[in-house]
Structures are given as structure tokens and as C-alpha cells.
Design a protein around this motif. Structure first.
Motif, PDB file in Angstrom:
ATOM      1  N   CYS A  92       4.967  11.043   4.817  1.00 47.33           N
ATOM      2  CA  CYS A  92       4.420   9.782   5.344  1.00 47.33           C
ATOM      3  C   CYS A  92       4.794   9.593   6.815  1.00 47.33           C
ATOM      4  O   CYS A  92       5.958   9.680   7.181  1.00 47.33           O
ATOM      5  CB  CYS A  92       4.948   8.611   4.518  1.00 47.33           C
ATOM      6  SG  CYS A  92       4.315   7.041   5.097  1.00 47.33           S
TER       7      CYS A  92
ATOM      8  N   HIS B 105       4.378  -1.868   4.175  1.00 48.70           N
ATOM      9  CA  HIS B 105       4.162  -0.472   3.789  1.00 48.70           C
ATOM     10  C   HIS B 105       5.238   0.010   2.815  1.00 48.70           C
ATOM     11  O   HIS B 105       4.934   0.682   1.823  1.00 48.70           O
ATOM     12  CB  HIS B 105       4.137   0.427   5.025  1.00 48.70           C
ATOM     13  CG  HIS B 105       4.095   1.881   4.677  1.00 48.70           C
ATOM     14  ND1 HIS B 105       2.937   2.511   4.277  1.00 48.70           N
ATOM     15  CD2 HIS B 105       5.074   2.814   4.609  1.00 48.70           C
ATOM     16  CE1 HIS B 105       3.206   3.780   3.995  1.00 48.70           C
ATOM     17  NE2 HIS B 105       4.502   3.995   4.196  1.00 48.70           N
TER      18      HIS B 105
ATOM     19  N   CYS C  65       4.826   2.171  -0.574  1.00 51.68           N
ATOM     20  CA  CYS C  65       5.004   3.629  -0.463  1.00 51.68           C
ATOM     21  C   CYS C  65       6.348   4.041  -1.081  1.00 51.68           C
ATOM     22  O   CYS C  65       7.405   3.678  -0.562  1.00 51.68           O
ATOM     23  CB  CYS C  65       4.908   4.042   1.002  1.00 51.68           C
ATOM     24  SG  CYS C  65       5.297   5.773   1.295  1.00 51.68           S
TER      25      CYS C  65
ATOM     26  N   CYS D 258       8.635   6.187   1.349  1.00 49.31           N
ATOM     27  CA  CYS D 258       9.327   5.416   2.399  1.00 49.31           C
ATOM     28  C   CYS D 258      10.407   4.525   1.786  1.00 49.31           C
ATOM     29  O   CYS D 258      11.483   4.359   2.366  1.00 49.31           O
ATOM     30  CB  CYS D 258       8.332   4.575   3.199  1.00 49.31           C
ATOM     31  SG  CYS D 258       7.412   5.564   4.384  1.00 49.31           S
TER      32      CYS D 258
HETATM   33 ZN   LIG Z   1       5.386   5.710   3.657  1.00 48.81          ZN
END
Ligand SMILES: [Zn+2]
Lengths: 193, 190
Positions: free
Chosen positions: A4, A29, A33, A36
């Protein structure tokens, strides 16, 4: 776990170094995600671990801080010594110079007086207002001669002549104790005892 | 609330020797933390801190007040620490041939032996939390080590780290990113 692109910003996000708009975007985000979110958790754990270890292992005790204070005191002493040293040297030099001048002038004065006494003793019949150079030491004779006979090439009308005469009168006033000087004569007639 | 660092510094710079000792009390502990995370032992860290405060005292008037007193002191400390690293490297070069061979391995792979130990420990599944994270930080390449210590232990902002190290802010960001990745790799073995 580097699939990512947002991960490049995760460090700055973790350190709270992003501006508000980007910060909100990363926060959104991370919520979506997994990769992440996992990376961010790893960063937080690492930071917490370093903080804990630092608190346990890196504390400075009183002796360590005292050592720093002593180092500052040493630096202060060295600094004032470095400032004082040239001043002391200068003072020493000036004292030595003053002492030398005193010694040289003392010797010179003693020597001149000795010459004058010798001349007085030898010439018991020294002329009054006659050839005064006979009873004077060398340096006075030079002065008298200069006044009596201006240097060749410098006439009475020369602008230099009065200046010479003034200087010579000044020398004689200062250096001949007996009598003093009267206008029109090289100096006043010596007093008779 | 006492006087600010800047006020204390101004007093010290105008000849109040005692004021400088206030700065030692305020900043000594965290400077020592930085020094100890960067150096190989307490004695070295103490020396570095003492040299730092002595140099700061002698250079009081060279501080222009644009950065914080803390940043100024930390940058002096980083310079002293870098000198110590350089000296250590020279000293290591002077030791015997067999030790030198070890050093060559160490230079090619800083912290290699430690990383090996970590991998073994990681294989047992219990290593990560037992490992001395500060010892691992000390094995990082100097530029990563400095960035990590100033951020994680000192809590300086990116701009302050950039000022202390004399590099652009972007460089700080990239050193932190790579330093953290390296640290994680050494701690977890992957
Ligand atoms: Zn990410």
C-alpha cells in the motif's frame, strides 16, 4: 506488507507530523486497510517499547548530573584563566618596562650629576656669565651651543629658529636647578653663597 | 513556573554562571538519555554529556536563540557523539588481526551477530519482548540510529531533528522510515 502506497506516510501519521487534511485522510484509510492498520500497530508497539526501555535503562542518576555541573565549573575556571592570562602578561610587561625606564633614568641622572660636580670642583674659578660651557656637563653644552649657534642653514629669520630657542630654553629651565632663566641671557647668574 | 529556557540562557550569556547550572538540571537528564542510546556505555555517555555542557558554556554567545535551547544543546551533543564514534572506529582499526577480521564482518553487517541471536530467539517464539530494544538501536547505522533516538527517545519534531542533524526535513522522514523498518527487521527477524 509494502503493497500500500499510504505506508510511506504512516510514519509521519504516527508521529503527528501531517497537516490536518492529510491526517484525516490517512485516519480514514487506516480504518479500511488491513495492511496499513497492522503496520501502524507495529509502529505504536515499537514506540511504546522504546519509551519503556528508555525509562528503565537510560535514567541519569544524581552522580551523573553532578558530573555535568562539575564539567561546567571546570570550563568556567578554564575560561577565566584564559581571559586573565594575557592581561597578567601585559601587566607584567608594562611593569618590567616601567622598571627599566626608572633604572635607566636613575643611572643617567646620577651620571650627569657626577659630571657636573666634577666640573664644579675642577673649575673653582669658573667665570660668572663667562664661558658657561666650561662648568656644564656634555648634554648641557650641546643645548647651549644649539641656542648660541643655530644649526647652519637655519637663520634667525627662519621659522625654525624661535622653535629651537624655545625648546632649548625649556630644557634649560627644567634641567638647571640653580637660579632659573632670565630674558636675554642664557640663564640667570648663579647665586653666590 | 520558572523562567523560560531562553530567559535562563540570556542570564547565563550575560555572565550569570549560576543560571547555566539551571540549564544543566533541566536538560542533563534527557541529554544523557540520548547520549546513552547512541554510545556503547555509561562512561562514554557521561563524557559526551560533560563535553557537551562545557562546550555549550564556552559557546553561550554563539547561540542565536532561533532554535530552542534544547535543540541547540542536542546538536552540540550529536557532534560530540559523532566524534566519539569516529574515535571508536579508529581504535577498532588498531586492534589485532583476528579481531580485525571480526570487525570486517561487523562492518559489512552491523549488528549481524545480534541479528543472528535474534533469529534464533525468534525461532523459539519468545525473543521479541526479551530483546533489549536499546541494544538493537545501537546496532543501526549511525544516521538511522540518530533519527530514531531523537524522535522516539527525545520526542523531537521532524523539523527539530532536521535542525539538530543539519539535514532537510524530508531526509529525516526517510531516515525514520528506513530506520524503523530496519529495527523491526532486527527485532522480529523478518
Ligand atoms: Zn493501506
Amino acid at each position: 506488507m509494502s503493497e500500500c502506497n499510504f505506508q510511506l506516510l504512516l510514519g509521519a501519521y504516527h508521529d503527528r507530523e501531517l497537516d490536518a487534511a492529510v491526517d484525516r485522510r490517512i485516519a480514514r484509510h487506516v480504518g479500511e486497510c488491513f495492511s496499513c492498520a497492522t503496520a501502524l500497530r507495529g509502529m505504536r508497539e515499537l514506540s511504546a517499547r522504546i519509551t519503556t526501555a528508555a525509562a528503565m535503562e537510560l535514567e541519569a542518576d544524581a552522580a551523573v548530573i553532578a558530573g555535568m555541573h562539575r564539567a561546567v565549573d571546570r570550563a568556567a575556571r578554564d575560561e577565566s584563566a584564559a581571559v586573565d592570562r594575557p592581561l597578567l602578561r601585559m601587566a607584567g610587561l608594562l611593569s618590567a618596562l616601567a622598571a627599566s625606564v626608572l633604572i635607566i633614568s636613575g643611572v643617567w641622572l646620577l651620571d650627569s650629576r657626577g659630571d657636573a660636580r666634577l666640573a664644579n670642583g675642577a673649575g673653582a674659578a669658573a667665570p660668572r656669565g663667562g664661558d658657561v660651557t666650561a662648568i656644564t656637563p656634555d648634554w648641557e653644552r650641546v643645548a647651549i651651543t644649539l641656542r648660541a649657534q643655530p644649526r647652519p642653514g637655519i637663520g634667525d629669520d627662519s621659522p625654525f629658529a624661535p622653535r629651537y630657542a624655545e625648546a632649548i630654553h625649556w630644557m634649560l629651565d627644567g634641567l638647571i636647578p640653580a637660579g632659573g632663566r632670565s630674558e636675554g641671557k642664557p640663564w640667570a647668574e648663579p647665586k653666590s653663597f | 513556573m520558572g523562567a523560560s529556557d531562553l530567559e535562563v540562557w540570556q542570564a547565563a550569556a550575560s555572565g550569570d554562571h549560576a543560571a547555566f547550572h539551571v540549564l544543566v538540571d533541566r536538560h542533563g537528564p534527557h541529554l544523557f538519555r540520548v547520549a546513552l542510546s547512541l554510545s556503547s556505555g555509561r562512561a562514554d555517555a557521561e563524557d559526551i554529556c560533560q563535553e557537551t555542557f562545557a562546550a555549550a558554556f564556552l559557546g553561550l554567545k554563539s547561540f542565536d536563540g532561533r532554535a530552542s535551547v534544547r535543540t541547540w544543546l542536542t546538536s552540540i551533543l550529536m557532534r560530540r557523539a559523532a566524534k566519539t564514534w569516529k574515535k571508536d572506529r579508529h581504535a577498532r582499526r588498531a586492534i589485532s588481526l583476528d579481531r580485525r577480521a571480526d570487525d570486517d564482518v561487523e562492518r559489512e553487517n552491523p549488528g549481524g551477530a545480534l541479528a543472528d541471536r535474534l533469529k534464533v530467539d525468534a525461532a523459539t517464539g519468545a525473543a521479541d519482548q526479551r530483546m533489549d530494544v536499546l541494544e538493537v538501536i545501537r546496532t543501526l547505522p549511525p544516521e538511522f540510529r540518530a533519527a530514531i533516538v531523537l524522535r522516539e527517545i527525545e520526542g523531537l519534531s521532524y523539523q527539530e531533528i532536521a535542525d539538530v542533524l543539519g539535514v532537510p526535513r524530508g531526509t529525516v522522514e526517510s531516515r525514520l522510515y528506513r530506520g524503523r523498518a530496519e529495527l523491526r527487521r532486527k527485532l522480529t527477524g523478518y
